[in-house]
Motif scaffolding. Structure first.
Motif, short mmCIF file in Angstrom:
data_model
loop_
_atom_site.label_atom_id
_atom_site.label_comp_id
_atom_site.label_asym_id
_atom_site.label_seq_id
_atom_site.Cartn_x
_atom_site.Cartn_y
_atom_site.Cartn_z
N ALA A 135 51.14 31.01 61.09
CA ALA A 135 50.96 31.81 59.89
C ALA A 135 50.66 33.26 60.23
N SER A 136 49.76 33.47 61.18
CA SER A 136 49.39 34.83 61.57
C SER A 136 50.58 35.59 62.15
N LEU A 137 51.39 34.91 62.96
CA LEU A 137 52.55 35.56 63.56
C LEU A 137 53.62 35.84 62.51
N MET A 138 53.80 34.94 61.57
CA MET A 138 54.78 35.18 60.51
C MET A 138 54.38 36.38 59.66
N LEU A 139 53.08 36.56 59.46
CA LEU A 139 52.61 37.69 58.66
C LEU A 139 52.75 39.01 59.42
N SER A 140 52.46 38.98 60.72
CA SER A 140 52.50 40.22 61.50
C SER A 140 53.90 40.55 62.01
N LYS A 141 54.73 39.52 62.22
CA LYS A 141 56.08 39.72 62.75
C LYS A 141 57.10 38.93 61.91
N PRO A 142 57.32 39.33 60.66
CA PRO A 142 58.22 38.56 59.79
C PRO A 142 59.68 38.60 60.21
N GLY A 143 60.06 39.56 61.07
CA GLY A 143 61.46 39.69 61.45
C GLY A 143 61.86 38.95 62.70
N LEU A 144 61.05 38.01 63.15
CA LEU A 144 61.35 37.30 64.40
C LEU A 144 62.39 36.19 64.25
N GLY A 145 62.86 35.94 63.05
CA GLY A 145 63.87 34.90 62.86
C GLY A 145 63.26 33.53 62.63
N TRP A 146 62.47 33.43 61.58
CA TRP A 146 61.77 32.18 61.30
C TRP A 146 62.66 31.16 60.60
N GLY A 147 63.85 31.57 60.17
CA GLY A 147 64.77 30.63 59.54
C GLY A 147 64.47 30.44 58.07
N ASP A 148 65.42 29.86 57.38
CA ASP A 148 65.24 29.58 55.96
C ASP A 148 64.26 28.45 55.75
N ASP A 149 63.45 28.58 54.74
CA ASP A 149 62.51 27.54 54.34
C ASP A 149 61.60 27.11 55.50
N PHE A 150 61.12 28.11 56.28
CA PHE A 150 60.13 27.86 57.32
C PHE A 150 60.63 26.89 58.39
N GLN A 151 61.92 26.96 58.73
CA GLN A 151 62.49 26.02 59.70
C GLN A 151 61.80 26.11 61.06
N ARG A 152 61.56 27.33 61.54
CA ARG A 152 60.94 27.49 62.85
C ARG A 152 59.51 26.97 62.83
N ALA A 153 58.80 27.23 61.74
CA ALA A 153 57.42 26.74 61.61
C ALA A 153 57.39 25.23 61.65
N GLU A 154 58.33 24.59 60.96
CA GLU A 154 58.38 23.13 60.95
C GLU A 154 58.66 22.58 62.34
N SER A 155 59.59 23.21 63.06
CA SER A 155 59.93 22.76 64.40
C SER A 155 58.72 22.86 65.34
N MET A 156 57.97 23.95 65.23
CA MET A 156 56.81 24.15 66.09
C MET A 156 55.71 23.14 65.79
N LEU A 157 55.48 22.85 64.52
CA LEU A 157 54.45 21.88 64.16
C LEU A 157 54.84 20.47 64.59
N LYS A 158 56.12 20.15 64.50
CA LYS A 158 56.59 18.85 64.99
C LYS A 158 56.34 18.74 66.49
N ALA A 159 56.61 19.83 67.21
CA ALA A 159 56.41 19.82 68.65
C ALA A 159 54.95 19.56 69.00
N VAL A 160 54.03 20.15 68.24
CA VAL A 160 52.61 19.94 68.49
C VAL A 160 52.22 18.48 68.24
N CYS A 161 52.65 17.95 67.08
CA CYS A 161 52.28 16.56 66.74
C CYS A 161 52.86 15.56 67.73
#
Length: 232
Positions: free
Chosen positions: A173-199
């Motif tokens: 969340a903090s990185l998305m707010l500070s660096k929104p242009g990093l290519g997070w994908g539609d509908d938080f795709q990158r965020a979902e992938s990262m959270l899956k990797a953690v779990c």
């Protein structure tokens, strides 16, 4: 600045006024982008009362900020409840809890930054800490405990896994707010992938304790690749 003309409050209306003060302080935070532009005088003007009326409910600006942020996290708990309603699978629920946390932070950037802008005092928990402990944190603990009951983690690892999942969601969340242009994908795709990797990564580490060593992990993963090719 918007000023509300306020009639004299009826007897017993203190709780109503406190709610109006919290709401006005939150509005000023969002308008100014941080807490530097929010003052007791400014809140009093917004509500339509005198500054001493604010101090009857909140000792100082920090106490008012604490109340605003506590209310913010109550709203977060509502979002977490909505995002996981009807999800029986605890692994999917853990993922949706993390995603809901990220979505909420990105949708409310100013309040999110203010809420985490001040260090916590373990000896004297703030209202924010109390709300988190009783709501959002409890949801994460309950879900990860179910995963432990299924054998994905050890029961002794529950608190560690909760902290790791929360840290991942907070960092995303903090990185998305500070660096929104990093290519997070539609509908938080990158965020979902990262959270899956953690779990899933944590579950693998719990099942294969030797995977904490990079070379052992690399060797074990290499044995899985031929099976993946066969399925393809």
């Amino acid at each position: 600045m918007t000023t509300r003309r306020r009639a004299r409050s009826p007897r017993g209306a203190g709780e109503i006024l406190a709610e109006e003060i919290i709401e006005a302080a939150g509005e000023l935070l969002v308008e100014h982008g941080d807490d530097t532009g929010m003052s007791i005088r400014g809140v009093a003007t917004r509500v339509g009362v005198t500054p001493p009326s604010i101090y009857l409910h909140f000792a100082d600006k920090d106490a008012l900020l604490d109340a605003v942020c506590a209310r913010y996290f109550e709203r977060l708990d509502d979002q977490l409840a909505s995002a996981t309603e009807g999800i029986d699978d605890p692994l999917e629920r853990a993922l949706q809890l993390g995603l809901a946390y990220v979505r909420f932070a990105v949708a409310t950037p100013v309040l999110y930054r203010v809420a985490f802008g001040k260090p916590a005092d373990a000896a004297h928990p703030s209202k924010v800490d109390q709300v988190l402990a009783a709501s959002a944190y409890t949801r994460f603990v309950d879900t990860v405990t179910e995963l432990a009951d299924e054998g994905l983690f050890g029961r002794d690892d529950v608190n560690d896994v909760v902290l790791e999942l929360w840290a991942a969601a907070h960092g995303i969340a903090s990185l998305m707010l500070s660096k929104p242009g990093l290519g997070w994908g539609d509908d938080f795709q990158r965020a979902e992938s990262m959270l899956k990797a953690v779990c899933l990564g944590r579950a693998v580490m719990s099942a294969h304790t030797d995977c904490g060593d990079p070379e052992t992990a690399r060797t074990w993963l290499a044995t899985l690749r031929p099976r993946q090719h066969e399925r393809q």
